[in-house]
Motif scaffolding. Structure first.
Motif, PDB file in Angstrom:
ATOM      1  N   ARG A   1       0.829  -1.208   0.000  1.00 17.58           N
ATOM      2  CA  ARG A   1       0.000   0.000   0.000  1.00 17.58           C
ATOM      3  C   ARG A   1       0.866   1.262   0.000  1.00 17.58           C
ATOM      4  O   ARG A   1       0.561   2.248  -0.672  1.00 17.58           O
ATOM      5  CB  ARG A   1      -0.947  -0.007   1.195  1.00 17.58           C
ATOM      6  CG  ARG A   1      -2.042  -1.074   1.109  1.00 17.58           C
ATOM      7  CD  ARG A   1      -2.893  -1.078   2.377  1.00 17.58           C
ATOM      8  NE  ARG A   1      -3.874  -2.142   2.362  1.00 17.58           N
ATOM      9  CZ  ARG A   1      -5.175  -1.965   2.128  1.00 17.58           C
ATOM     10  NH1 ARG A   1      -5.639  -0.759   1.858  1.00 17.58           N
ATOM     11  NH2 ARG A   1      -6.003  -2.987   2.155  1.00 17.58           N
ATOM     12  N   VAL A   2       1.934   1.226   0.776  1.00 13.39           N
ATOM     13  CA  VAL A   2       2.863   2.363   0.804  1.00 13.39           C
ATOM     14  C   VAL A   2       3.427   2.604  -0.590  1.00 13.39           C
ATOM     15  O   VAL A   2       3.497   3.742  -1.074  1.00 13.39           O
ATOM     16  CB  VAL A   2       3.995   2.109   1.824  1.00 13.39           C
ATOM     17  CG1 VAL A   2       5.159   3.070   1.581  1.00 13.39           C
ATOM     18  CG2 VAL A   2       3.472   2.257   3.246  1.00 13.39           C
ATOM     19  N   ALA A   3       3.843   1.530  -1.270  1.00 15.74           N
ATOM     20  CA  ALA A   3       4.421   1.667  -2.605  1.00 15.74           C
ATOM     21  C   ALA A   3       3.419   2.257  -3.586  1.00 15.74           C
ATOM     22  O   ALA A   3       3.752   3.132  -4.404  1.00 15.74           O
ATOM     23  CB  ALA A   3       4.913   0.307  -3.105  1.00 15.74           C
ATOM     24  N   VAL A   4       2.168   1.785  -3.504  1.00 16.55           N
ATOM     25  CA  VAL A   4       1.132   2.295  -4.405  1.00 16.55           C
ATOM     26  C   VAL A   4       0.919   3.795  -4.188  1.00 16.55           C
ATOM     27  O   VAL A   4       0.890   4.582  -5.142  1.00 16.55           O
ATOM     28  CB  VAL A   4      -0.200   1.540  -4.180  1.00 16.55           C
ATOM     29  CG1 VAL A   4      -1.353   2.275  -4.862  1.00 16.55           C
ATOM     30  CG2 VAL A   4      -0.095   0.118  -4.717  1.00 16.55           C
ATOM     31  N   HIS A   5       0.808   4.210  -2.927  1.00 19.56           N
ATOM     32  CA  HIS A   5       0.518   5.625  -2.655  1.00 19.56           C
ATOM     33  C   HIS A   5       1.721   6.533  -2.927  1.00 19.56           C
ATOM     34  O   HIS A   5       1.539   7.693  -3.301  1.00 19.56           O
ATOM     35  CB  HIS A   5       0.006   5.786  -1.227  1.00 19.56           C
ATOM     36  CG  HIS A   5      -1.364   5.198  -1.049  1.00 19.56           C
ATOM     37  ND1 HIS A   5      -2.471   5.666  -1.714  1.00 19.56           N
ATOM     38  CD2 HIS A   5      -1.807   4.138  -0.289  1.00 19.56           C
ATOM     39  CE1 HIS A   5      -3.538   4.952  -1.381  1.00 19.56           C
ATOM     40  NE2 HIS A   5      -3.160   4.017  -0.511  1.00 19.56           N
ATOM     41  N   LEU A   6       2.917   6.010  -2.758  1.00 20.13           N
ATOM     42  CA  LEU A   6       4.098   6.789  -3.152  1.00 20.13           C
ATOM     43  C   LEU A   6       4.118   7.002  -4.661  1.00 20.13           C
ATOM     44  O   LEU A   6       4.426   8.098  -5.145  1.00 20.13           O
ATOM     45  CB  LEU A   6       5.373   6.088  -2.695  1.00 20.13           C
ATOM     46  CG  LEU A   6       5.694   6.152  -1.203  1.00 20.13           C
ATOM     47  CD1 LEU A   6       6.876   5.234  -0.872  1.00 20.13           C
ATOM     48  CD2 LEU A   6       6.005   7.588  -0.769  1.00 20.13           C
ATOM     49  N   ALA A   7       3.792   5.936  -5.406  1.00 20.54           N
ATOM     50  CA  ALA A   7       3.775   6.052  -6.869  1.00 20.54           C
ATOM     51  C   ALA A   7       2.686   7.022  -7.320  1.00 20.54           C
ATOM     52  O   ALA A   7       2.899   7.850  -8.215  1.00 20.54           O
ATOM     53  CB  ALA A   7       3.555   4.674  -7.495  1.00 20.54           C
ATOM     54  N   LEU A   8       1.506   6.929  -6.697  1.00 24.14           N
ATOM     55  CA  LEU A   8       0.413   7.843  -7.050  1.00 24.14           C
ATOM     56  C   LEU A   8       0.766   9.288  -6.712  1.00 24.14           C
ATOM     57  O   LEU A   8       0.483  10.201  -7.487  1.00 24.14           O
ATOM     58  CB  LEU A   8      -0.864   7.431  -6.309  1.00 24.14           C
ATOM     59  CG  LEU A   8      -1.531   6.134  -6.792  1.00 24.14           C
ATOM     60  CD1 LEU A   8      -2.674   5.754  -5.855  1.00 24.14           C
ATOM     61  CD2 LEU A   8      -2.033   6.279  -8.217  1.00 24.14           C
ATOM     62  N   ALA A   9       1.387   9.484  -5.549  1.00 24.39           N
ATOM     63  CA  ALA A   9       1.780  10.838  -5.153  1.00 24.39           C
ATOM     64  C   ALA A   9       2.804  11.405  -6.111  1.00 24.39           C
ATOM     65  O   ALA A   9       2.760  12.584  -6.474  1.00 24.39           O
ATOM     66  CB  ALA A   9       2.332  10.829  -3.728  1.00 24.39           C
ATOM     67  N   SER A  10       3.743  10.544  -6.530  1.00 26.79           N
ATOM     68  CA  SER A  10       4.767  10.993  -7.479  1.00 26.79           C
ATOM     69  C   SER A  10       4.135  11.376  -8.807  1.00 26.79           C
ATOM     70  O   SER A  10       4.472  12.400  -9.407  1.00 26.79           O
ATOM     71  CB  SER A  10       5.802   9.885  -7.689  1.00 26.79           C
ATOM     72  OG  SER A  10       6.765  10.277  -8.636  1.00 26.79           O
ATOM     73  N   SER A  11       3.181  10.548  -9.273  1.00 24.29           N
ATOM     74  CA  SER A  11       2.492  10.852 -10.525  1.00 24.29           C
ATOM     75  C   SER A  11       1.697  12.139 -10.408  1.00 24.29           C
ATOM     76  O   SER A  11       1.659  12.959 -11.326  1.00 24.29           O
ATOM     77  CB  SER A  11       1.561   9.695 -10.906  1.00 24.29           C
ATOM     78  OG  SER A  11       2.303   8.517 -11.131  1.00 24.29           O
ATOM     79  N   SER A  12       1.044  12.325  -9.252  1.00 27.49           N
ATOM     80  CA  SER A  12       0.267  13.537  -9.035  1.00 27.49           C
ATOM     81  C   SER A  12       1.160  14.770  -9.030  1.00 27.49           C
ATOM     82  O   SER A  12       0.826  15.795  -9.619  1.00 27.49           O
ATOM     83  CB  SER A  12      -0.489  13.435  -7.707  1.00 27.49           C
ATOM     84  OG  SER A  12      -1.179  14.625  -7.433  1.00 27.49           O
ATOM     85  N   THR A  13       2.313  14.650  -8.374  1.00 28.25           N
ATOM     86  CA  THR A  13       3.258  15.769  -8.343  1.00 28.25           C
ATOM     87  C   THR A  13       3.739  16.105  -9.740  1.00 28.25           C
ATOM     88  O   THR A  13       3.825  17.287 -10.122  1.00 28.25           O
ATOM     89  CB  THR A  13       4.460  15.424  -7.445  1.00 28.25           C
ATOM     90  OG1 THR A  13       4.000  15.180  -6.111  1.00 28.25           O
ATOM     91  CG2 THR A  13       5.471  16.570  -7.426  1.00 28.25           C
ATOM     92  N   HIS A  14       4.045  15.060 -10.511  1.00 30.20           N
ATOM     93  CA  HIS A  14       4.497  15.286 -11.889  1.00 30.20           C
ATOM     94  C   HIS A  14       3.390  15.952 -12.703  1.00 30.20           C
ATOM     95  O   HIS A  14       3.644  16.877 -13.487  1.00 30.20           O
ATOM     96  CB  HIS A  14       4.891  13.952 -12.523  1.00 30.20           C
ATOM     97  CG  HIS A  14       5.329  14.072 -13.952  1.00 30.20           C
ATOM     98  ND1 HIS A  14       6.500  14.708 -14.316  1.00 30.20           N
ATOM     99  CD2 HIS A  14       4.743  13.657 -15.105  1.00 30.20           C
ATOM    100  CE1 HIS A  14       6.628  14.673 -15.638  1.00 30.20           C
ATOM    101  NE2 HIS A  14       5.579  14.041 -16.142  1.00 30.20           N
ATOM    102  N   ALA A  15       2.150  15.469 -12.522  1.00 27.67           N
ATOM    103  CA  ALA A  15       1.023  16.064 -13.243  1.00 27.67           C
ATOM    104  C   ALA A  15       0.845  17.527 -12.871  1.00 27.67           C
ATOM    105  O   ALA A  15       0.588  18.381 -13.727  1.00 27.67           O
ATOM    106  CB  ALA A  15      -0.253  15.279 -12.954  1.00 27.67           C
ATOM    107  N   GLN A  16       0.979  17.834 -11.574  1.00 28.76           N
ATOM    108  CA  GLN A  16       0.845  19.214 -11.125  1.00 28.76           C
ATOM    109  C   GLN A  16       1.937  20.089 -11.720  1.00 28.76           C
ATOM    110  O   GLN A  16       1.691  21.236 -12.114  1.00 28.76           O
ATOM    111  CB  GLN A  16       0.881  19.270  -9.598  1.00 28.76           C
ATOM    112  CG  GLN A  16      -0.346  18.677  -8.930  1.00 28.76           C
ATOM    113  CD  GLN A  16      -0.202  18.553  -7.428  1.00 28.76           C
ATOM    114  OE1 GLN A  16       0.833  18.895  -6.864  1.00 28.76           O
ATOM    115  NE2 GLN A  16      -1.227  18.057  -6.762  1.00 28.76           N
ATOM    116  N   GLN A  17       3.159  19.543 -11.797  1.00 30.88           N
ATOM    117  CA  GLN A  17       4.253  20.294 -12.401  1.00 30.88           C
ATOM    118  C   GLN A  17       3.979  20.564 -13.872  1.00 30.88           C
ATOM    119  O   GLN A  17       4.226  21.666 -14.379  1.00 30.88           O
ATOM    120  CB  GLN A  17       5.571  19.527 -12.221  1.00 30.88           C
ATOM    121  CG  GLN A  17       6.063  19.472 -10.787  1.00 30.88           C
ATOM    122  CD  GLN A  17       7.250  18.544 -10.605  1.00 30.88           C
ATOM    123  OE1 GLN A  17       7.531  17.700 -11.466  1.00 30.88           O
ATOM    124  NE2 GLN A  17       7.953  18.684  -9.492  1.00 30.88           N
ATOM    125  N   CYS A  18       3.458  19.530 -14.569  1.00 31.72           N
ATOM    126  CA  CYS A  18       3.127  19.691 -15.980  1.00 31.72           C
ATOM    127  C   CYS A  18       2.039  20.740 -16.167  1.00 31.72           C
ATOM    128  O   CYS A  18       2.102  21.570 -17.079  1.00 31.72           O
ATOM    129  CB  CYS A  18       2.682  18.363 -16.591  1.00 31.72           C
ATOM    130  SG  CYS A  18       4.013  17.150 -16.766  1.00 31.72           S
TER     131      CYS A  18
END
Length: 272
Positions: A124-141
């Motif tokens: 679960r930690v791995a999934v939410h870290l990956a989602l958070a990273s994707s969200s951060t990247h999306a926000q940057q984009c």
């Protein structure tokens, strides 16, 4: 890396907030074994302060911790713009549905019941870290896209200002307003007009006005019978002397010499 990959994009910093760390030793060992860096806090308010100071990648948060519960910590974190992006996972021994709903409403991304399998927590930690990273990247984009759009809007506005200024100048070369009035008449201020005009045309407003006046003077010298004083006033110069000096600097000969040279040119032959 796939969007749904459960492999964290980098070694994560995880803050564990629990007043009974002893019972979490197995989990802490598993997290460290997975390469994560662990920080600890032992009550809700200390946890909030440590999150704001350390800015971890993810928070594992117990619900019941004495006088202040984990819900309060989560609420504070989500209300703070500096920490709102950090995913929070609740760890609790309570299986009450209303408690889980409360935790999710406060902004937690997940809820894990004690006792738990460390492997499940890791997943679960791995999934939410990956989602958070994707969200951060999306926000940057999105931020980059908004910046590009804003720049495009600003560039378009500057282009409109420059074009409006050109039209206003050309409408009456003999009576071009001073720069402050010119700026006001195209809906801006002097500083912005100066910057926008230079960026859009590669020259200052003054340079443009001078160039257009001398170009119009060329036309009048070639196609009209106006004398030098009349040409000078027609294009906005204060007198024939100033006009003659500016004309010679720009074209390398006086207005009279230019007119004579044009008059001496042979007429093109007419077709039979």
């Amino acid at each position: 890396m796939s969007y749904w990959s459960t492999t964290p994009p980098r070694r994560a910093h995880i803050l564990v907030i629990d007043d009974n760390i002893e019972e979490l030793q197995l989990l802490l060992g598993a997290l460290r074994g997975a390469g994560h860096r662990i920080s600890l806090a032992f009550d809700a308010l200390q946890g909030y302060r440590r999150v704001t100071a350390l800015q971890p990648d993810l928070v594992l948060l117990d619900v019941r911790m004495g006088t202040t519960d984990g819900f309060t910590t989560c609420r504070l974190l989500k209300a703070d713009s500096a920490t709102a992006r950090i995913p929070v996972i609740f760890l609790t021994s309570s299986s009450a549905v209303d408690e889980r709903i409360t935790g999710l409403r406060e902004g937690a991304v997940d809820y894990i019941l004690k006792p738990f399998d460390p492997a499940e927590v890791l997943a679960r930690v791995a999934v939410h870290l990956a989602l958070a990273s994707s969200s951060t990247h999306a926000q940057q984009c999105m931020a980059q896209a908004e910046s590009v759009l804003e720049n495009a809007r600003a560039d378009n506005a500057d282009r409109v200002i420059a074009q409006a200024t050109e039209r206003l100048v050309l409408s009456d070369l003999a009576n071009v307003p001073a720069l402050p009035e010119l700026a006001a008449r195209v809906g801006t201020h002097e500083k912005r007009l100066t910057r926008a005009f230079r960026e859009q045309t590669g020259r200052t407003v003054y340079e443009f006005v001078r160039e257009m006046r001398l170009a119009e003077a060329q036309r009048l010298l070639s196609s009209s019978a106006l004398n030098m004083e009349e040409v000078a006033h027609a294009v906005g110069f204060s007198g024939a002397a100033n006009f003659s000096t500016a004309f010679r600097e720009r074209f390398g000969l006086t207005p009279s010499s230019y007119r004579n040279a044009r008059a001496a040119r042979p007429m093109p032959a007419q077709s039979a």
